[in-house]
Design an enzyme around this catalytic site. Structure first.
Site, PDB file in Angstrom:
ATOM      1  N   GLU A 267     -20.010 -18.505  32.082  1.00 32.83           N
ATOM      2  CA  GLU A 267     -19.036 -18.877  31.080  1.00 32.83           C
ATOM      3  C   GLU A 267     -17.838 -17.903  31.124  1.00 32.83           C
ATOM      4  OE1 GLU A 267     -21.854 -18.780  27.593  1.00 32.83           O
ATOM      5  OE2 GLU A 267     -22.415 -20.939  27.814  1.00 32.83           O
ATOM      6  N   ASP A 346     -30.466 -24.150  26.422  1.00 33.44           N
ATOM      7  CA  ASP A 346     -29.699 -23.082  25.848  1.00 33.44           C
ATOM      8  C   ASP A 346     -30.038 -23.122  24.526  1.00 33.44           C
ATOM      9  OD1 ASP A 346     -28.119 -21.057  24.837  1.00 33.44           O
ATOM     10  OD2 ASP A 346     -26.251 -22.301  24.867  1.00 33.44           O
ATOM     11  N   GLU A 374     -28.544 -20.539  16.204  1.00 36.27           N
ATOM     12  CA  GLU A 374     -27.323 -21.372  16.761  1.00 36.27           C
ATOM     13  C   GLU A 374     -27.367 -22.734  16.742  1.00 36.27           C
ATOM     14  OE1 GLU A 374     -25.981 -20.025  20.523  1.00 36.27           O
ATOM     15  OE2 GLU A 374     -24.469 -21.553  20.645  1.00 36.27           O
TER      16      GLU A 374
HETATM   17  O1  GCW Z   1     -25.383 -20.746  23.872  1.00 32.04           O
HETATM   18  C1  GCW Z   1     -24.376 -20.154  24.460  1.00 32.04           C
HETATM   19  C2  GCW Z   1     -23.578 -19.694  23.108  1.00 32.04           C
HETATM   20  C3  GCW Z   1     -22.709 -18.760  23.628  1.00 32.04           C
HETATM   21  C4  GCW Z   1     -23.433 -17.501  24.182  1.00 32.04           C
HETATM   22  C5  GCW Z   1     -23.967 -17.951  25.440  1.00 32.04           C
HETATM   23  C6  GCW Z   1     -24.951 -16.968  26.142  1.00 32.04           C
HETATM   24  C7  GCW Z   1     -23.122 -15.095  24.195  1.00 32.04           C
HETATM   25  O2  GCW Z   1     -22.911 -20.736  22.780  1.00 32.04           O
HETATM   26  O3  GCW Z   1     -21.925 -18.217  22.541  1.00 32.04           O
HETATM   27  O4  GCW Z   1     -22.391 -16.423  24.572  1.00 32.04           O
HETATM   28  O5  GCW Z   1     -24.925 -18.883  25.036  1.00 32.04           O
HETATM   29  O6  GCW Z   1     -26.441 -17.040  26.085  1.00 32.04           O
HETATM   30  O7  GCW Z   1     -24.673 -16.284  26.903  1.00 32.04           O
END
Ligand code: GCW
Length: 648
Positions: A267, A346, A374
């Site tokens: 990311e 995730d 989240e």
């Molecule tokens: O789920 C995603 C989140 C990001 C997060 C990423 C991760 C810290 O939306 O905010 O970044 O995972 O776990 O690295």
């Protein structure tokens, strides 16, 4: 920053207000009288026996509490033998002794009396860690509990709240914390720079006293961003040299450091790929730098292509972690721990267990969970994750190494924290159960989620049976309810992109993140035999997950693409299950709000009020989820609800 905070489950109340006799603490000189174990016992006894005469060492005809260290125990292990006249607690080290004292206090507080007990406990996992996604500017990524209490305007903060934090998490059994976001940005890049050494030294000293190792998330390109070099290539000797010097400097200032946590090539974070190197090259270079100081590198396996073409039906985000890391098994140094999210996507409300837990034979593993909700209601919805965490830890990977449960295959567990500077630390009082329970579960996974929740209720809310019953019912049913009114049958990703709050079933469809439900007029779900994902599991799981007739209902649409009229094991069709679970989940949320109201008179008014406001929002949002998702599938499928309810 909010300076006021609750002491949560460490709010010691008088246990025997009328006891006016003597209470003596006895310990040999090998026990540190300034250490956490002794100081916690004194704090607790003063509050629990407010009228007692507390003495140290001398003979006493009253209650006696003996503390000792015994090297026949592991460092974090403890033994307690106790009766109505007091207790003897022995730890394998100061840390073990501290856990023993916390355990003893927990027992007498939940029992409401000095209990007779004999216990010997050793934590199941050596590393039980919290990962904070706190940014240096004081914001918290995916934080729903206020601002950071570790950082204010770019600076580290070490104050009374930090001390309370350390006591709280130590009492739950946590022994490591990474204080900054894995997305290392802004001033956090310079957290390892010279100007922050005094702050890190203070923090690591405070943490060490409570048995907590301080971890830092680092920018993989720090040789450039901090060191002013031209490259961060892990195979460039000058880069390795820079990190070795940096590690020496850091550990000299803060000997209690545990190591670094790294999100690389994920990311947008920098990593070894920029130099044509792989994850083992990157992790091992850092591992060598921290090794002389006993440091560890926690390397995240959350690596995938987030710029996917949705029309490409072969590329599957679920496969990415496995395909990247399984070929590197055996290539990592001994002080590298690969941190694998509990599922391949995730932190959705329901995912299969990550196939890497069964596949990595020669790599130390950590399971990563998320306490910050989240995707599970952001602490506005009550969603107790402990039953799910426990199920995952106990899940059999079906690999040919025995024993093969996840808990047997990992060396560590980490959880993205749900804390902030809100008075109750976790925004919602009820989210405190997740924080407490994660520590307790990874220390003693033989405890059930119900045991842990029960214990937490009693320590936090006292001994009222009505409160206990209401909260147990709410917390134990909350995950199922949330799943029901949001994304049932393993679908996931029906939420709004970006915020991840509220329904938007087409929000992640046709986009670049690789997270699809592929719903159309006939069918829904992803055929993960076609993408190759099911083949990442050994038999019999592979077959179980590949066959829509065999696949467990709760994961069916994760693994298989089926018609809306497909009949589940439950006997319902997929479409009817979607409708029903949305109505039922909403009804359960209504029941939770009613239960909360029913114990109003037994709760602190501010606590009740905070909960009431959150339940109100949960109900509003659950209603929105129910209507949007039901309408979406009704319009696509054209299938009416058997019960004729309004589907909007
Ligand atoms: O789920 C995603 C989140 C990001 C997060 C990423 C991760 C810290 O939306 O905010 O970044 O995972 O776990 O690295």
């Amino acid at each position: 920053m909010n300076d006021k905070f609750s002491s949560l489950w460490l709010d010691y109340k008088p246990l025997f207000p009328g006891f006016t006799g003597r209470a003596a603490i006895r310990c040999p000189s090998r026990v540190d009288r300034q250490g956490a174990a002794v100081s916690e016992l004194i704090t607790a006894l003063k509050a629990m026996l407010p009228a007692a005469e507390l003495t140290f060492g001398a003979d006493s005809a009253g209650l006696i509490f003996e503390l000792d260290i015994g090297d026949f125990l592991d460092v974090e292990e403890y033994m307690i033998s106790a009766d109505e006249r007091g207790a003897a607690v022995i730890g394998g080290s100061e840390r073990g002794l501290m856990y023993g004292v916390f355990a003893y206090l927990r027992e007498i507080r939940t029992a409401g009396s000095l209990v007779r007990m004999n216990k010997r406990v050793r934590p199941a996992l050596g590393l039980r860690m919290l990962d904070h996604w706190d940014n240096a500017d004081g914001t918290v990524e995916r934080g729903y509990s206020g601002s950071s209490f570790f950082f204010r305007e770019g600076k580290l903060v070490v104050d009374e709240r930090t001390e309370m934090y350390a006591r709280l998490i130590a009492s739950a059994g946590i022994n490591a914390a990474a204080i900054n976001n894995v997305n290392v940005r802004g001033d956090a890049v310079r957290l390892i720079a010279e100007e922050n050494l005094p702050g890190l030294a203070r923090l690591s000293e405070l943490f060490s006293r409570w048995g907590i190792a301080l971890y830092l998330s680092i920018d993989f390109s720090a040789p450039i961003s901090v060191g002013g070099m031209r490259t961060a290539d892990p195979l460039d000797p000058a880069v390795g040299y820079w990190w070795s010097n940096k590690a020496r400097e850091l550990w000299k200032a803060a000997p209690g450091l545990g190591g670094f946590l790294v999100k690389a090539d994920s990311e947008g974070q920098p990593g070894p790929y920029a130099y044509g190197r792989d994850h083992a090259d990157g992790a091992n270079m850092l591992a060598r730098a921290v090794k002389p100081f006993g440091g560890r590198i926690i390397w995240r396996a959350f690596v995938y292509n987030c710029t996917q073409d949705w029309r490409d039906e072969r590329t599957d985000r679920a496969c990415a972690g496995y395909r990247t890391f399984a070929p590197l098994d055996g290539h990592f140094d001994a002080n590298v721990i690969l941190q694998v999210k509990n599922g391949p996507m995730d932190f959705q409300v329901r995912e299969p267990v990550h196939p890497l837990f069964g596949a990595m034979r020669h790599t130390a593993l950590a399971a990563e969970f998320q306490l910050a909700q989240e995707y599970t209601g952001q602490q506005l919805h009550v969603c107790c994750l402990l039953p799910m965490f426990r199920e995952i830890l106990m899940w059999n990977t079906a690999c040919d190494i025995q024993p093969g449960r996840v808990i047997d295959r990992i060396q560590a567990a980490a959880a993205v924290a749900n804390t902030g500077d809100s008075f109750c630390w976790t925004g919602s009082e009820l989210a405190g159960a997740n924080l407490y329970g994660f520590g307790r579960l990874t220390f003693e996974p033989q405890l059930t989620a119900e045991d842990i929740i029960d214990e937490w209720i009693s320590l936090t809310f006292g001994s009222s049976e009505r409160v206990r019953e209401a909260l147990l019912q709410i917390l134990l049913g909350s995950h199922r309810a949330y799943e029901g009114y949001t994304a049932p049958l393993g679908l996931g990703w029906l939420c709004k992109p970006g915020t991840h709050y509220g329904p938007d079933p087409w929000g992640y469809e046709f986009d670049r993140w690789g997270t699809y439900n592929r719903a159309d007029r006939e069918a829904v779900g992803v055929d993960r035999s076609r993408t190759g994902y099911t083949s990442l599991y050994p038999e019999p799981l592979r077959e179980l997950y590949s066959d829509p007739e065999k696949c467990p209902d709760e994961l069916l649409l994760f693994f298989c693409r089926v018609k809306y009229t497909h009949v589940l094991h439950s006997g319902k069709t997929v479409i009817q299950h979607i409708y029903d679970s949305h109505f039922d989940g909403y009804a359960e949320a209504e029941e939770f709000a009613r239960l909360w109201d029913s114990i109003e008179s037994e709760l602190d008014p501010a606590v009740y009020d905070n909960g009431r406001r959150r339940f109100k929002e949960q109900l509003r949002s659950a209603g929105e989820w129910r209507d949007v998702i039901n309408a979406f599938f009704h319009r696509l499928s054209g299938v009416p609800d058997e019960q004729g309810r309004k589907l909007y």
